[in-house]
Design an enzyme around this catalytic site. Structure first.
Site, PDB file in Angstrom:
ATOM      1  N   CYS A  86       0.832  -1.200   0.000  1.00  0.00           N
ATOM      2  CA  CYS A  86       0.000   0.000   0.000  1.00  0.00           C
ATOM      3  C   CYS A  86       0.876   1.263   0.000  1.00  0.00           C
ATOM      4  O   CYS A  86       1.520   1.557  -0.987  1.00  0.00           O
ATOM      5  CB  CYS A  86      -0.972  -0.042   1.178  1.00  0.00           C
ATOM      6  SG  CYS A  86      -2.338   1.121   0.999  1.00  0.00           S
ATOM      7  N   HIS A 194      -3.517  -5.562   0.993  1.00  0.00           N
ATOM      8  CA  HIS A 194      -2.838  -5.801   2.273  1.00  0.00           C
ATOM      9  C   HIS A 194      -2.799  -7.293   2.626  1.00  0.00           C
ATOM     10  O   HIS A 194      -3.709  -7.784   3.278  1.00  0.00           O
ATOM     11  CB  HIS A 194      -3.589  -5.067   3.389  1.00  0.00           C
ATOM     12  CG  HIS A 194      -3.398  -3.595   3.372  1.00  0.00           C
ATOM     13  ND1 HIS A 194      -2.362  -2.964   4.025  1.00  0.00           N
ATOM     14  CD2 HIS A 194      -4.118  -2.615   2.787  1.00  0.00           C
ATOM     15  CE1 HIS A 194      -2.448  -1.656   3.839  1.00  0.00           C
ATOM     16  NE2 HIS A 194      -3.511  -1.417   3.091  1.00  0.00           N
ATOM     17  N   GLU A 196      -1.023  -8.652   4.874  1.00  0.00           N
ATOM     18  CA  GLU A 196      -0.890  -8.791   6.337  1.00  0.00           C
ATOM     19  C   GLU A 196      -2.248  -8.681   7.041  1.00  0.00           C
ATOM     20  O   GLU A 196      -2.386  -9.081   8.181  1.00  0.00           O
ATOM     21  CB  GLU A 196       0.111  -7.758   6.878  1.00  0.00           C
ATOM     22  CG  GLU A 196      -0.419  -6.352   7.128  1.00  0.00           C
ATOM     23  CD  GLU A 196      -0.658  -5.534   5.853  1.00  0.00           C
ATOM     24  OE1 GLU A 196      -0.606  -6.095   4.750  1.00  0.00           O
ATOM     25  OE2 GLU A 196      -0.930  -4.325   5.988  1.00  0.00           O
TER      26      GLU A 196
END
Lengths: 227, 81
Positions: A86, A194, A196
């Protein structure tokens, strides 16, 4: 394996990345402050999501001058794996480590929602645990995620198999539905979604964990080749 | 010496904010508006004693490296004594 997570003023996914590595993956993660000139003994570097320097001027434009970025540049040039997520992706394009640019979403809105990604290549150290063509469910959260590049760069990315992820349904106007790309040496990946945030069953998807698992796998392969 | 630097998207890059401003202007009745491109404006005050040529060189470098992203943006500037 040890991951270094760079923390810029305004990073806000640094702890998510740390958690994914440390808890979901079971490897080591350490924060690296942006004014550090060294990366310590990190085997891989993550530039996390957020709003470094408040997104002043352009997203990632100020962060690229952080002292730590010289160390990241040298690390990448020596073949070290660098993952920009990002805002991290925005910093990598501003710093010239990846081609193109990320501009305001076509629809002008900040979009925060899970999207479907297609893994377009497994020929890199970030996606080796996926299957080519595999569809992943991973969230996006950005206002400036529209990937643009000149036609020559886009052709080059496609011809060199450097487009790693494409959106199944384009949310932001990105050219070629591009969600993530590699540098020519294939050791730097920038992606708007994302992984994560899709690394723990509690988050509704663990499809993103494969990115980190692939990095571990690739690191183990390189380490065993050396020994 | 003062420099005024204008940064805007290259003609080939879509400017969705400009498009939104244009449609707002249209809805206010400004039908003559064909196109709007939104950009950035910087006013930079330079230390006295700098020659115009040196000021030009420095502003050029600032615009290239910081103020604009040459991948997507063009810039122009003027120097004011």
């Amino acid at each position: 394996m040890k991951f270094g997570v760079v923390v810029f003023p305004g990073s806000n996914c640094d702890h998510d990345a740390w958690f994914a590595v440390q808890h979901n993956l079971g490897h080591q993660a350490e924060f690296i402050w942006h004014d550090s000139t060294r990366l310590g003994d990190a085997d891989a570097v993550i530039l996390p999501g957020g709003f470094s320097y408040g997104d002043y001027l352009r997203c990632g434009a100020i962060a690229k001058f952080s002292p730590v970025m010289n160390a990241v540049r040298a690390f990448a040039a020596a073949g070290g794996p660098v993952l920009g997520i990002c805002n991290g992706f925005q910093i990598l394009v501003e710093a010239g480590l990846l081609p193109g640019a990320l501009v305001r979403n076509r629809g002008l809105k900040f979009i925060c929602e899970p999207v479907q990604l297609r893994c377009e290549t497994t020929a890199c150290g970030f996606t080796s645990t996926y299957a080519k063509g595999q569809i992943l469910r991973v969230p996006i959260a950005h206002g400036e995620g529209c990937y643009v590049a000149d036609p020559r760069t886009l052709d080059e990315l496609a011809a060199e198999d450097r487009i790693v992820f494409r959106y199944v349904e384009n949310p932001n106007g990105s050219l070629g539905d591009i969600a993530g790309i590699l540098n020519r040496e294939r050791n730097v990946l920038g992606m708007m979604p994302h992984p994560e945030r899709a690394a723990d069953p509690l988050m509704g998807s663990t499809d993103g964990l494969g990115v980190f698992q692939s990095m571990v796998q690739s690191f183990a392969r390189v380490a065993s080749a050396r020994s | 010496m003062k420099a005024r630097v204008y940064v805007s998207f290259k003609p080939t890059v879509l400017d969705p904010q400009g498009v939104a401003v244009r449609s707002a202007l249209h809805s206010l009745g400004f039908d003559q508006v064909d196109d709007v491109r939104q950009g950035k404006f910087f006013e930079i005050l330079l230390a006295g004693g700098l020659s115009a040529a040196e000021a030009r060189r420095q502003i050029e470098a600032m615009a290239q490296d910081v103020l604009a992203n040459p991948v997507i943006e063009d810039y122009q500037f003027e120097l004011i004594e």
